[in-house]
Scaffold this active site. Structure first.
Site, PDB file in Angstrom:
ATOM      1  N   CYS A   1      13.345 -26.768   9.561  1.00  0.00           N
ATOM      2  CA  CYS A   1      14.441 -26.941   8.591  1.00  0.00           C
ATOM      3  C   CYS A   1      15.016 -28.361   8.684  1.00  0.00           C
ATOM      4  O   CYS A   1      15.339 -28.981   7.663  1.00  0.00           O
ATOM      5  CB  CYS A   1      15.567 -25.938   8.858  1.00  0.00           C
ATOM      6  SG  CYS A   1      15.059 -24.220   8.711  1.00  0.00           S
TER       7      CYS A   1
ATOM      8  N   ASP B   1      11.221 -22.321   1.808  1.00  0.00           N
ATOM      9  CA  ASP B   1      12.209 -23.405   1.883  1.00  0.00           C
ATOM     10  C   ASP B   1      11.981 -24.411   0.760  1.00  0.00           C
ATOM     11  O   ASP B   1      10.884 -24.955   0.657  1.00  0.00           O
ATOM     12  CB  ASP B   1      12.052 -24.236   3.175  1.00  0.00           C
ATOM     13  CG  ASP B   1      12.302 -23.446   4.430  1.00  0.00           C
ATOM     14  OD1 ASP B   1      13.434 -23.008   4.637  1.00  0.00           O
ATOM     15  OD2 ASP B   1      11.341 -23.291   5.221  1.00  0.00           O
TER      16      ASP B   1
ATOM     17  N   CYS C   1       6.687 -21.231   1.063  1.00  0.00           N
ATOM     18  CA  CYS C   1       7.030 -21.403   2.472  1.00  0.00           C
ATOM     19  C   CYS C   1       8.433 -20.895   2.763  1.00  0.00           C
ATOM     20  O   CYS C   1       8.867 -20.887   3.910  1.00  0.00           O
ATOM     21  CB  CYS C   1       6.924 -22.863   2.880  1.00  0.00           C
ATOM     22  SG  CYS C   1       5.301 -23.558   2.589  1.00  0.00           S
TER      23      CYS C   1
ATOM     24  N   CYS D   1      16.516 -20.348   4.466  1.00  0.00           N
ATOM     25  CA  CYS D   1      17.317 -19.575   5.401  1.00  0.00           C
ATOM     26  C   CYS D   1      18.625 -20.307   5.706  1.00  0.00           C
ATOM     27  O   CYS D   1      18.848 -21.433   5.258  1.00  0.00           O
ATOM     28  CB  CYS D   1      16.532 -19.331   6.680  1.00  0.00           C
ATOM     29  SG  CYS D   1      16.175 -20.830   7.586  1.00  0.00           S
TER      30      CYS D   1
END
Lengths: 141, 423
Positions: free
Chosen positions: A107, A39, A37, A64
Site C-alpha cells: 500500500c 487497490d 489487485c 483496503c
C-alpha cells in the site's frame, strides 16, 4: 487484523479527498494500481508555476484501510512542498508513520508510485509547448 | 471486540436498540444454543464415564447417552443410528469419507469427481490423493454456482469410484442438486459423498431421498459445540465400506478409533433434535430476515451484485458484491458487525475467494464481496442496523473510490490498461 490508530484515523477522516481538473495545465494526475489487485489510487497535485510548490493535493482510493490511509497521508505530506522535495518521500517513511505490517507494505509502495506518477504527469505537460490532457494510465487506453 | 455497547442506527429511526457487536457470520460458526449446553453439562462432571467401559454403570451411562445422540442425528437425516460414525468434525469426516473410500475401492478404480467450489477439506484431500496416483476431476460451476449434471454424467467413467459434491456452499449458500447427483451416481454404480455441514438443520436433508452414500456432519454450524462431527456411512443399497484412517481401539465399528467425546456428542445430538423440531419455523424466519436485508440494500445502493443463485440457496445466506468498494475497507467501516469478505486482503493467501472466481466473477468484483450468515439468534432490529450501517459505509467509500467516479463519468474501466505487474 489490528490497525494502528493512525490508519484508523485516516480511514475515518481521510484528508484531501476529491478531484482536481485533470485538463488544467497546472494539475498532474497519477493513477496507479489495478482493480483486480484490489487497490487503485488516484493522486492529483496542483502546482504553482512560479514557485513550483504543490498548492493542492487530492486523492481517491479504492483499496483496503491501509491503502486509503497511505494515500491520505501522502497528500498531507506533499501539500506545501516543492515538487522536487515531494519526490524525496519514500514508501518506508509511510510504513513507519502508519506502522504498517509487512503484508500492507505494498500500500505504501503504491502511494509512492502515485506521487511519482502525478508529478511525472505534471512534468510531461510542461515539457511540451502544447498542454496535453492525459492521465498516466488512461493515456495507454 | 470484548466490549459491548447498545446502539441505535445512526439515523435515529424508531428501531429497537441492538447489542453490539452483532454476529452475522453464522456460516463460520454458530453460538451454542443454551439448551444444548444444558444437555451437555452433566456429562462433564456427573456422567463422565468412558462409553467403551463395558463393565460398570459410568460406562453404561455414557454409552447410553452416545446411542441417544446417534438416534437424534439419524432421525434428522433419515438414516439409521448404526450408520452414524462420530468424528472430531467435518474436516475429519471429509478426510475419512474420501480417503476411506479411495483406499477401500482402489482395485475397482482410481477416479474421483468433485467440484471447483468445494470446501478445502475436500479439495485438499483430493489433491493429496492425486499425489498418490488417483485421478481427480474438478467440475466447473455456472454463474449461479451450480454444477451441470451433464458435465457430471460425462465425467463418470469405468474407473470412477466416488463423487463428492457439497450439499450447500459455505460462501454463497448455493444448494447443489444433490438428489439428482445421487441418482446419477447410483445408476452408474458410483458412491456419492456430500459435505452437508451448511445444510443440515437449515434445509430438509434425507439420505434416502437424496441418494447419499456418505455424508459429513458437524455440530458447530448448527448451534452445537466445536470439535465434534459425524460421518454417515450407508449400510444397505449399497453397503458402503471405508478404510479407517485412525488406528487404535476399534471404536465406531472399527471405522474411527479414539475415545468418544461424550459431552460433545450429547451436544451434537441435542442440536439435531432442536433442528428437527424448529427447522420449519426457523427457515421461514431466516429467509424473511435475509430477504429484508437484501431489499434494503438493493433499494438504497446501485452497482451491487448477488453472487450465486437466489433460488437454490440456504435461507440465512446472502453473498453480495458492492462493486467499486474494496471488501476489507468495507469491513473496517462496519467493525461492530461480524461478517466475512471474499477480498484477498482478508485471507492469508492474498488471493480473492476461489469460490467467487469459480462463478466467473472478476477479481475486482470478488474483492468487493461480503458474506452475511443470518442465524437463529439474529433479530429484525439487528438486520436493520446492519443494512443501515452498510449503506452508509458503502456510500462513504464510494465517495472515496476513483473507480466509482470514473464509471459515473462513463469511462469503461476494462479499456484502461492498468499497471498490474508487481502487485
Amino acid at each position: 487484523m489490528a490497525y494502528s490508530n493512525k490508519v484508523i484515523d485516516h480511514y475515518n477522516n481521510p484528508r484531501n479527498v476529491g478531484t482536481l481538473d485533470k485538463s488544467s495545465n497546472d494539475v498532474g494526475t497519477g493513477l496507479v494500481g489495478a482493480p483486480e489487485c484490489g487497490d487503485v489510487m488516484r493522486l492529483q497535485i496542483k502546482v504553482n508555476p512560479d514557485t513550483q510548490v504543490i498548492e493542492e493535493a487530492k486523492f481517491k482510493t479504492f483499496g483496503c484501510g491501509s491503502a486509503i490511509a497511505s494515500s491520505s497521508l501522502a497528500t498531507e505530506w506533499i501539500k506545501g512542498k516543492k515538487v522536487e522535495d515531494a519526490l524525496a518521500i519514500k514508501n518506508t517513511d509511510i510504513v513507519k508513520e502508519l506502522s504498517l505490517p509487512p503484508v500492507k507494505i505494498h500500500c505504501s509502495v503504491l502511494a509512492e508510485d502515485a506521487i511519482r506518477a502525478a508529478i511525472g504527469d505534471w512534468k510531461k505537460k510542461h515539457a511540451t509547448a502544447e498542454p496535453v490532457a492525459v492521465e498516466t494510465a488512461q493515456a495507454k487506453a | 471486540m470484548s466490549t459491548t455497547a447498545v446502539a441505535t442506527p445512526t439515523n435515529g429511526n424508531a428501531h429497537a436498540s441492538v447489542k453490539l457487536p452483532i454476529y452475522m457470520d453464522n456460516h463460520a460458526t454458530t453460538p451454542v444454543d443454551p439448551r444444548v449446553v444444558q444437555a451437555m453439562l452433566p456429562y462433564y462432571t456427573e456422567h463422565f464415564g468412558n462409553a467403551a467401559s463395558r463393565n460398570h454403570q459410568f460406562g453404561w451411562e455414557a454409552e447410553q447417552a452416545v446411542e441417544t445422540a446417534r438416534e437424534q442425528i439419524a432421525k434428522l437425516v433419515g438414516a439409521t443410528s448404526k450408520e452414524i460414525i462420530f468424528t472430531s468434525g467435518a474436516t475429519e469426516s471429509d478426510n475419512l469419507a474420501i480417503k476411506g473410500v479411495a483406499e477401500m475401492y482402489r482395485e475397482k478404480g482410481n477416479h474421483i469427481i468433485t467440484a471447483a467450489t468445494e470446501h478445502k477439506a475436500v479439495l485438499d484431500t483430493c489433491k493429496r490423493l492425486e499425489k498418490n496416483g488417483y485421478r481427480v476431476t474438478y467440475l466447473p460451476v455456472g454463474a449461479d454456482g451450480l454444477i451441470n449434471l451433464e458435465d457430471l454424467k460425462r465425467a463418470i467413467d469405468d474407473k470412477t469410484i466416488l463423487v463428492t459434491i457439497m450439499y450447500a456452499n459455505n460462501e454463497i449458500g448455493v444448494l447443489q442438486p444433490v438428489a439428482e447427483i445421487g441418482k446419477l451416481c447410483h445408476e452408474k454404480g458410483v458412491l456419492f459423498h456430500t459435505d452437508a455441514v451448511q445444510a443440515i438443520g437449515k434445509v430438509p436433508v434425507n439420505v434416502i431421498k437424496d441418494n447419499i452414500d456418505l455424508m459429513s456432519i458437524t455440530a458447530h454450524k448448527l448451534y452445537g459445540p466445536k470439535g465434534v462431527g459425524a460421518l454417515y456411512v450407508r449400510r444397505k443399497n449399497p453397503r458402503v465400506q471405508i478404510t479407517a484412517q485412525i488406528d487404535g481401539g476399534g471404536h465406531e465399528r472399527g471405522m474411527r478409533s479414539g475415545t468418544l467425546n461424550v459431552p460433545n456428542i450429547v451436544g451434537l445430538g441435542k442440536a439435531c433434535e432442536l433442528a428437527m423440531n424448529e427447522m420449519p419455523e426457523e427457515s421461514k424466519r431466516l429467509a424473511y430476515l435475509r430477504d429484508r436485508l437484501k431489499k434494503k440494500l438493493e433499494d438504497n445502493l446501485d452497482e451491487i451484485h448477488i453472487n450465486g443463485s437466489m433460488e437454490h440457496r440456504l435461507p440465512g445466506n446472502l453473498n453480495m458484491s458492492f462493486v467499486y468498494v474494496e471488501g476489507e475497507s468495507l469491513l473496517m467501516g462496519i467493525n461492530d458487525i461480524a461478517v466475512s469478505s471474499g477480498s484477498a486482503c482478508t485471507s492469508a493467501t492474498l488471493e480473492p475467494s476461489y469460490v467467487l472466481k469459480a462463478l466467473g466473477l472478476g477479481d475486482d468484483v470478488a474483492h468487493s464481496s461480503i458474506r452475511f450468515g443470518i442465524g437463529r439468534f439474529n433479530t429484525e432490529a439487528e438486520v436493520d442496523y446492519v443494512a443501515e450501517k452498510l449503506i452508509d459505509t458503502v456510500k462513504k467509500l464510494r465517495e472515496l473510490s476513483p473507480l466509482y467516479e470514473m464509471v459515473k463519468e462513463g469511462i469503461d474501466l476494462k479499456k484502461i490498461q492498468w499497471a498490474t505487474e508487481g502487485h
